[in-house]
Design a protein around this motif. Structure first.
Motif, short mmCIF file in Angstrom:
data_model
loop_
_atom_site.label_atom_id
_atom_site.label_comp_id
_atom_site.label_asym_id
_atom_site.label_seq_id
_atom_site.Cartn_x
_atom_site.Cartn_y
_atom_site.Cartn_z
N ARG A 91 -20.03 55.04 -5.34
CA ARG A 91 -20.62 56.17 -4.62
C ARG A 91 -20.05 57.49 -5.11
O ARG A 91 -20.78 58.45 -5.35
N GLN A 95 -22.14 60.50 -7.00
CA GLN A 95 -22.31 61.84 -6.44
C GLN A 95 -21.60 62.91 -7.25
O GLN A 95 -21.99 64.08 -7.20
N LYS A 98 -23.70 65.01 -9.48
CA LYS A 98 -24.69 65.78 -8.73
C LYS A 98 -24.12 67.07 -8.20
O LYS A 98 -24.79 68.09 -8.13
N ARG A 233 -24.86 55.83 -14.14
CA ARG A 233 -26.19 55.78 -13.54
C ARG A 233 -26.68 57.17 -13.21
O ARG A 233 -27.85 57.49 -13.40
N ALA A 234 -25.79 57.97 -12.72
CA ALA A 234 -26.23 59.30 -12.29
C ALA A 234 -26.65 60.14 -13.47
O ALA A 234 -27.64 60.86 -13.41
N GLY A 236 -27.68 59.02 -16.22
CA GLY A 236 -28.93 58.47 -16.70
C GLY A 236 -29.09 58.24 -18.17
O GLY A 236 -30.18 57.94 -18.63
N ARG A 427 -22.44 54.44 2.55
CA ARG A 427 -23.54 53.91 3.34
C ARG A 427 -23.06 53.15 4.57
O ARG A 427 -23.49 53.38 5.69
N THR B 187 -32.78 45.84 3.58
CA THR B 187 -32.32 46.42 4.84
C THR B 187 -33.27 45.95 5.91
O THR B 187 -34.40 45.60 5.65
N THR B 308 -34.54 59.99 -5.14
CA THR B 308 -33.29 59.99 -5.90
C THR B 308 -32.30 59.06 -5.23
O THR B 308 -32.34 58.84 -4.03
N GLU B 309 -31.44 58.52 -6.05
CA GLU B 309 -30.51 57.53 -5.54
C GLU B 309 -29.64 58.12 -4.44
O GLU B 309 -29.11 59.20 -4.57
N GLY B 310 -29.54 57.36 -3.41
CA GLY B 310 -28.71 57.82 -2.29
C GLY B 310 -29.56 58.27 -1.12
O GLY B 310 -29.09 58.32 0.02
N GLU B 313 -31.72 55.49 1.91
CA GLU B 313 -31.21 55.10 3.22
C GLU B 313 -31.88 55.91 4.33
O GLU B 313 -32.38 55.36 5.32
N GLU B 317 -34.70 54.47 6.99
CA GLU B 317 -34.42 54.58 8.43
C GLU B 317 -35.61 55.16 9.17
O GLU B 317 -36.00 54.68 10.22
N ARG B 331 -32.79 49.77 -7.58
CA ARG B 331 -32.41 50.96 -8.32
C ARG B 331 -33.17 51.03 -9.61
O ARG B 331 -33.25 50.07 -10.34
N VAL B 332 -33.70 52.16 -9.87
CA VAL B 332 -34.45 52.35 -11.11
C VAL B 332 -33.96 53.63 -11.76
O VAL B 332 -33.21 54.39 -11.18
N ARG B 333 -34.45 53.84 -12.97
CA ARG B 333 -34.03 55.04 -13.69
C ARG B 333 -35.27 55.77 -14.15
O ARG B 333 -36.24 55.16 -14.55
N ILE B 344 -30.58 64.61 -12.35
CA ILE B 344 -30.10 63.25 -12.19
C ILE B 344 -31.25 62.27 -12.38
O ILE B 344 -32.33 62.46 -11.82
N ALA B 345 -31.02 61.24 -13.16
CA ALA B 345 -32.10 60.32 -13.47
C ALA B 345 -32.07 59.08 -12.58
O ALA B 345 -32.98 58.26 -12.65
N ALA B 346 -31.08 58.92 -11.74
CA ALA B 346 -30.99 57.70 -10.96
C ALA B 346 -31.96 57.77 -9.78
O ALA B 346 -31.98 58.74 -9.04
N ARG B 347 -32.75 56.74 -9.63
CA ARG B 347 -33.71 56.71 -8.55
C ARG B 347 -33.59 55.41 -7.78
O ARG B 347 -33.05 54.43 -8.27
#
Lengths: 711, 393
Positions: A91, A95, A98, A233-234, A236, A427, B187, B308-310, B313, B317, B331-333, B344-347
């Protein structure tokens, strides 16, 4: 929109029996997994001890308890890693890019790397390996290990910090690992080669490579891995950065460099290696004092660690030497000054020479002397002395403290960065906290279990192992009996009338029948010297077989102990995740374990034949360079990381026990080098495995397309 | 929704688009990704996965018979969004680029769906990908390449590790297609257990099969039976329609027993008959017999949320609050031609299956939740799902 968190929303109440059943299933699954990974090494060691060496392990109960703790500790620790530490690291890594730029990321990496070295110092392991290091044979080693270990730790910390910082840069910009590898490794090899030619520095080479191998501990590795994956990952770039692997390798390579640099820096301030006599002589005093604070300390060292030649050489005049011995006998303050923590009787048994002992008639061996049977003199087993009753609580407290030190600061740092700097939260917060607690408890239980169970087992085997290839019966130790009463000797008679004399000797245990040799009886002083003879396992003509057995044992030890390593398990799971199950974690773990097995064989060979370390380091690393160039990016990182992952809480004690056992038998200076061998060969084996995977994939594509040409 | 609400929340604007999904072997993926981006397809996402095939090898040492086992290969799954009328042209282009018409290379298909994006842009930010130049395929269609129509996609979301392989084996035995497996986390029920949730692993394996539409339900039932999905907590299967596609028919690799493989024959007949209707095997299963535990709701929707990743959630919800049962998040990119330095490319892509009746409500909730952030990457896709199965819990 309401701000309810998932865990608070419409909580389902699970009745207690169901909940317990769920917990039970879950715990059983985890523990079962660890039983499987530990089974090999336990069975292996026990089998070796019982079948080959022919003696059941001493203290079987505490060993069994220790093994149970190891399994439990592994399960708890690994679960803590997977539940809390790794998600937290990932995590943060996700972040960071970002919210901040590259500079804070690098600073964070530096801090984390340096902090992890302080949290998990492997210096204790290194010092154990260097126990028999003497100030005159390898002064630089002595200086770095004994006198200023803080400098060593700091150098290592800086190395790891720079490594993690570099790693962050790599992921942020999506750089390949290969240029780094192809620059650093040749640099290290060249420096090591150059150092090997200098008499002072050559001993450092093995130490520095070993340091690199032990730096990253079982908490740091998964944490840093997860962090790297998050950052990767971030940002990319994915493919070219190898998905997050590669930091561990850097964290193993940079400390080698920093230790070598430190050695180079201290080079001028150390005396040259000499023999014992010269070292202590007054003419050399100025040089010798480079290693000691004062003459008094030098004297103490001469008494507690050196032999008679050294002590005689201390004094200008012979008379002074005798006067010192007199003072030692009579005066308590002199004893404190010269012997430090050692009691007089201990000194007499372990360090004093025959002649010196003669000067102290009628000093009895008091009850607190360490038992002289069962351990070769001059070598303290890694786990010995810790099996006494009531020691368990003490062990657990000690290991608990170390575990807190290893887990808490790093987790706190990550949490701080996440909550305060990045203003984000994990999370499942309760899982993260639970994970940290589990990791803490698990680590304490694991290391306690190792000290109680695994290490003594390894010690026993390690101490007896040299017997396997000893090709002559030579005394390992002596038992000196003052006030020997001739009356206890009795005789036996053979069919041809030849007589032999025996007496019963009890030495803190059952009485043992012992052969009486009249020539060892000193009538004048009523003293008998009994030499404990240990017969080798095989006859002299089977030494080659003995050596082969030792090497086979080394392989099995390396293989089995690596199977149990938690950090490797974490690495394997990560690889399996990254490849969506194409590469199974069991394959990765097995490939690494085989590499460690081979590495141990080479390491043991090095001790047995005293091969200079550079000859053993250069070929595999040089082989790795072209392998790295040809390998795929994703496997490059994994392969090189395998090297840093292997040496962990399970492997190191066992490996050291074996190394020390063999080393002390041969009178070799140190047991360094084994660990670095256990670090380089896994890289080779995983690289080769990667080639195998790639070849199989290519063949499968060809197979899949084979009919295409007919269309 | 009441009038007041309707005034506050005008009906959401949406676009009718097509989603193109392509999975290719890992080694060929670079070309596909680059080509998709070149063609100006929007929101090109890439995800790692694995394809499963049957490997037949002669037994070692000359023993009789064959060894049959499953061979996993790494694959990349690409997802891209294009306008509906350009979907087939883009597919033909990619087929030509990666030679997907050859068995064993990969699969590509397109699904029609409805896409919702956040209506307002903040601070004049505009997502460059939304104003991309129109798709302009430049390669000509390879001769003799015809897309199959009347296909359906079966998606199985499985809870126990290892069940992906098991299901893939069933699918391969049935001779359907080459399954592709990806990973996700689930979830839903799990989150409501408190700390006890650690005893329930969240990892899911997602197995996707492209099958003839007529057979889809029959195949689903067999998968459910053979995969033991009737037990609670095992998994969830649903079906979504496919407009057109080209499927990888190379199910078996290794020793070839006949002059032509059965898949080659099937492919040839497909072409002769211009369709897969001839293959129909399961007659008269259109929703008559039901099992007590086997519930196949007829009118579901699949909602995919990409963000975007994160952020998934928060969005999930919101969906659950609005009545959804749960979601599976992967998770994809993101791939993009535009320089993403600093972006940021993380999705994450979360897939939610809901009954049609609450679909609108869930979508509104999601859009509402998305509105609260300035993240422009959020996107919602809705697909019809004519048949779904889950254990009645």
């Amino acid at each position: 929109m309401s701000e309810r968190k998932p865990t608070e929303r419409k909580r389902i109440e699970i009745p207690l029996p169901t909940a317990l059943r769920m917990l039970g299933d879950y715990a059983a699954a985890r523990i079962g997994e660890q039983v499987r990974s530990v089974a090999f090494i336990i069975i292996y060691l026990l089998a070796f001890q019982i079948v080959i060496l022919g003696s059941p392990p001493a203290g079987a109960l505490s060993i069994a308890l220790g093994i149970g703790l190891v399994v439990l500790g592994l399960a708890l620790f690994l679960e803590g890693l997977l539940l809390g530490l790794m998600p937290l690291g990932e995590r943060v890594g996700l972040q960071l890019p970002k919210r901040t730029g590259i500079i804070p990321i690098v600073l964070f990496g530096l801090l984390l790397g340096f902090g992890s070295t302080l949290a998990e110092p492997a210096i204790a392991a290194l010092r154990t390996a260097g126990e028999s290091v003497t100030a005159w044979e390898t002064p630089l080693l002595f200086l770095m290990l004994e006198r200023t270990p803080e400098a060593l730790v700091t150098a290592v910390g800086i190395g790891v910090g720079i490594a993690v910082g570099f790693g962050m840069v790599r992921f942020y910009f999506g750089l390949s690992l290969k240029p780094f590898v192809l620059t650093i490794i040749p640099l290290l090899l060249v420096i090591s080669a150059v150092f090997s030619f200098d008499e002072k520095l050559s001993a450092i080479v093995a130490l520095s490579w070993d340091t690199g191998a032990v730096t990253t501990g079982p908490v740091t590795v998964p944490l840093v891995l997860a962090l790297g994956i998050g950052v990767s990952r971030a940002t990319g770039k994915g493919e070219s950065a190898g998905g997050g692997f590669g930091i561990i390798m850097l964290a193993s390579a940079f400390p080698i460099l920093s230790v070598l640099v430190l050695a180079g820096g201290l080079h001028g301030e150390t005396p040259s290696p000499t023999d014992e006599q010269t070292f202590f002589s007054p003419t050399f005093r100025e040089q010798a004092l480079k290693l000691f604070e004062s003459s008094e300390e030098l004297e103490r060292y001469a008494f507690t660690r050196a032999g008679e030649t050294g002590r005689r050489a201390l004094f200008e005049e012979e008379a002074e030497y005798h006067a010192a011995l007199e003072a030692l006998r009579e005066d308590q303050t002199t004893r404190n000054r010269l012997l430090g923590d050692l009691s007089l009787s201990e000194w007499l048994t372990t360090q004093a020479s025959d002649a010196e002992r003669d000067r102290f008639p009628r000093i009895r061996r008091s009850a607190e002397t360490p038992s002289a049977s069962g351990a070769p003199t001059g070598s303290a087993g890694v786990g010995s002395g810790s099996r006494d009753a009531g020691g368990f609580a003490r062990i657990f407290a000690e290991e608990g403290r170390l575990a807190i030190r290893a887990v808490v600061p790093l987790s706190a740092l990550l949490l701080l960065v996440l909550l305060v700097l990045l203003r984000d939260r994990p999370r499942y917060r309760d899982e993260v906290v639970l994970g940290i607690v589990l990791a803490l408890i698990g680590m304490a239980v694991l290391t306690s279990g190792i000290r109680l169970g695994l290490a003594p087992l390894g010690d026993d085997v390690g101490a007896r192992l040299p017997r396997v290839f000893a090709d002559s019966t030579h005394g390992i130790e002596r038992v000196v009996i003052d006030e020997f009463d001739r009356e206890v000797v009795f005789e036996s008679i053979g069919p041809d009338g030849d007589r032999r004399s025996y007496f019963y000797l009890h030495d803190d245990g059952e009485p043992e029948r012992v052969r009486f040799h009249p020539e060892r009886f000193d009538e004048a002083r009523s003293r008998y010297e009994h030499v404990v003879q240990r017969s080798p396992l095989f006859g002299p003509e089977l030494t080659a077989l003995g050596i082969a057995l030792v090497l086979v044992f080394a392989f099995g030890l390396g293989y089995g102990s690596t199977l149990a390593e938690p950090a490797l398990n974490a690495l394997g799971r990560t690889v399996e995740d990254m490849t969506v199950g194409t590469v199974k974690r069991s394959s990765v773990i097995r490939a690494v374990s085989i590499g460690v097995g081979v590495g141990l064989v080479v390491g043991v060979a090095r001790i047995m034949y005293n091969i200079p370390i550079i000859w053993l380091l250069a070929p595999p690393y040089l082989l790795l360079l072209p392998l790295t160039i040809w390998s795929e990016e994703e496997f490059t990182g994994v392969a090189w990381d395998s090297g840093g992952v292997t040496t962990g809480p399970v492997t190191v004690p066992l490996v050291l026990a074996m190394g020390l056992g063999i080393g002390s038998e041969l009178g070799v200076v140190d047991a360094f080098g084994v660990v670095s061998m256990a670090s380089v060969f896994p890289i080779v084996s995983v690289s080769l495995y990667g080639f195998g995977v790639r070849a199989r994939q290519r063949r499968a594509i060809r197979d899949a397309e084979r009919s295409a040409g007919d269309e | 929704m009441s009038d007041a609400e309707a005034k506050r929340n005008p009906p959401h604007s949406y676009r009718e688009v097509s989603r193109i999904v392509c999975h290719v072997h890992h080694r060929l993926s670079r070309h596909v990704g680059e080509r998709l981006v070149e063609l100006g397809a929007r929101s090109v996402l890439i995800e790692p996965g694995r394809t499963v095939r049957q490997l037949r090898r002669p037994r070692p040492f000359g023993l009789p018979g064959k060894v049959v086992r499953l061979e996993d290969q790494p694959a990349e799954v690409f997802t891209a969004v294009v306008d509906r009328d350009e979907a087939e042209a883009v597919m033909h282009d990619i087929i030509a680029t990666a030679e997907l018409n050859l068995p064993g290379r990969g699969t590509i298909y397109s699904q029609d769906l409805v896409e919702y994006r956040r209506p307002a842009q903040r601070d004049g930010q505009s997502d460059p990908s939304q104003t991309a130049p129109p798709v302009s395929p430049t390669r000509t269609e390879a001769p003799g390449v015809a897309l199959l129509r009347d296909l359906a996609l079966i998606t199985c979301i499985l809870s126990m590790s290892g069940s992906g392989e098991q299901l893939a084996r069933v699918a391969l035995d049935l001779g359907t297609c080459v399954p592709v497996v990806t990973l996700g986390t689930g979830t839903g029920l799990r989150d409501r257990l408190g700390l006890l949730r650690i005893t329930v692993p969240p990892d899911k394996e997602i197995v996707q099969l492209v099958v003839p539409a007529y057979d889809a339900e029959g195949i689903m039932r067999i998968l459910i039976d053979e995969g033991n999905l009737t037990q609670p907590g095992r998994g969830f299967v649903y079906q979504t329609p496919v407009r057109a596609g080209m499927i990888d028919t190379r199910l078996r690799i290794g020793a070839q027993e006949h002059a032509a493989s059965i898949e080659q024959i099937i492919a040839a007949i497909d072409e002769l008959k211009a369709g897969t209707a001839w293959r129909k095997r399961f007659v008269g299963l259109a929703g008559d017999e039901t099992d007590e535990a086997l519930r196949l709701p007829r009118d579901n929707r699949e909602i995919s949320v990409i963000c975007t990743e994160g952020r998934a959630e928060t969005l999930v919800e919101a969906a659950i609050e609005a009545g959804a049962g749960g979601a599976t998040t992967s998770r994809v990119r993101r791939l993009s031609s535009i320089d993403i330095e600093g972006r940021i490319a993380a999705r994450e892509r979360s897939t939610i299956s809901v009954p049609a009746s609450i679909c609108e409500r869930v979508v509104s909730a999601l859009l509402e939740a998305a509105r609260d952030s300035d993240d422009i990457a959020d996107r919602i896709e809705v697909l019809d799902s004519p048949a779904a199965f889950t254990h009645t819990t």
